[in-house]
Motif scaffolding. Structure first.
Motif, PDB file in Angstrom:
ATOM      1  N   ALA A   1       1.018  54.950  65.781  1.00 10.87           N
ATOM      2  CA  ALA A   1       0.051  55.059  64.677  1.00 10.87           C
ATOM      3  C   ALA A   1       0.838  54.176  63.525  1.00 10.87           C
ATOM      4  N   GLU A   2      -0.307  53.603  62.608  1.00  7.18           N
ATOM      5  CA  GLU A   2       0.507  52.878  61.524  1.00  7.18           C
ATOM      6  C   GLU A   2       0.198  53.899  60.349  1.00  7.18           C
TER       7      GLU A   2
ATOM      8  N   GLU B   1       9.971  59.615  64.070  1.00  5.73           N
ATOM      9  CA  GLU B   1       9.531  59.560  63.072  1.00  5.73           C
ATOM     10  C   GLU B   1       8.872  57.928  62.613  1.00  5.73           C
ATOM     11  N   SER B   2       8.224  57.724  61.604  1.00  2.00           N
ATOM     12  CA  SER B   2       7.864  56.406  61.305  1.00  2.00           C
ATOM     13  C   SER B   2       8.800  55.428  61.052  1.00  2.00           C
TER      14      SER B   2
ATOM     15  N   MET C   1       5.532  56.301  67.103  1.00  5.96           N
ATOM     16  CA  MET C   1       5.087  56.496  68.355  1.00  5.96           C
ATOM     17  C   MET C   1       4.508  57.836  68.453  1.00  5.96           C
ATOM     18  N   CYS C   2       3.547  58.288  68.816  1.00  3.28           N
ATOM     19  CA  CYS C   2       2.713  59.707  69.025  1.00  3.28           C
ATOM     20  C   CYS C   2       1.932  59.999  69.942  1.00  3.28           C
TER      21      CYS C   2
ATOM     22  N   PHE D   1       0.509  63.508  54.915  1.00  5.14           N
ATOM     23  CA  PHE D   1      -1.040  63.511  54.308  1.00  5.14           C
ATOM     24  C   PHE D   1      -1.565  62.584  55.136  1.00  5.14           C
ATOM     25  N   LEU D   2      -1.277  61.359  55.257  1.00  5.51           N
ATOM     26  CA  LEU D   2      -2.102  60.225  55.892  1.00  5.51           C
ATOM     27  C   LEU D   2      -2.054  60.697  57.387  1.00  5.51           C
ATOM     28  N   ARG D   3      -1.225  61.232  58.063  1.00  7.92           N
ATOM     29  CA  ARG D   3      -1.264  61.351  59.364  1.00  7.92           C
ATOM     30  C   ARG D   3      -2.215  62.469  59.623  1.00  7.92           C
TER      31      ARG D   3
END
Length: 189
Positions: free
Chosen positions: A58-59, A19-20, A66-67, A152-154
């Protein structure tokens, strides 16, 4: 810690967490300041993209994750079960838009804008992990406040809420009139 080791450490953390991870935590891991950590992450992103690797970074706001690259989906479904997809109806999209642009927002505020009850829509958006409870408003009855999530952002491919398109005030009024018409039609049925 040398640069290569810093990259490896951040890659390991991002991979293991799944996860982030906030930039501050990554900076602590490599014993550097946040600006240096951000620079290293951005260099890693560029290098991975140039190499055509199957993963990317991804930011989201001040976090990184990491994705898998989106164009790798066809390979993933060959070995993994197809992920459950959710359908965002017009009602859910309208409700989600209101929450995204007005957050933190109460159900009553959403209902005032839409002109109809929003319990079901908000509950579905929470179930889809696009919306979350942010706390309670300091007002009589202490209503719940809602806002969007990192998911949501993702899902919408943006790093932060600032990247959302600006709302045109005339369009907003049109939406309000449409919602009121929809509500009055439902009352007459």
């Amino acid at each position: 810690m040398e640069r290569r080791q810093q990259e490896a450490a951040m890659e390991a953390v991002l991979f293991a967490m799944g996860e982030s991870v906030e930039i501050g935590k990554l900076a602590e891991v490599i014993e550097e300041d946040e600006d240096t950590a951000r620079q290293i992450i951005n260099e890693m992103k560029e290098k991975w993209e140039k190499e055509g690797r199957g993963v990317s970074i991804a930011e989201f706001e001040d976090s990184f994750q990491m994705c898998t690259r989106g164009d790798m989906y066809e390979y993933l479904i060959k070995v993994a079960s197809t992920p459950r997809k959710y359908v965002l109806t017009d009602t859910l999209l309208e409700t989600l838009s209101i929450i995204a642009y007005k957050q933190p927002v109460t159900k009553l505020d959403i209902e005032r804008i839409r002109g109809v009850n929003c319990d079901h829509a908000v509950n579905r958006l929470i179930e889809f992990e696009l919306v979350t409870e942010l706390g309670r408003m300091d007002a009589p009855g202490r209503p719940l406040l809602f806002g969007t999530t990192e998911q949501f952002l993702r899902s919408f491919g943006v790093k932060s809420l600032e990247e959302l398109p600006e709302l045109n005030e005339m369009k907003l009024e049109e939406f309000k009139v449409e919602a009121e018409e929809e509500a009055s039609l439902q009352l007459h049925l």
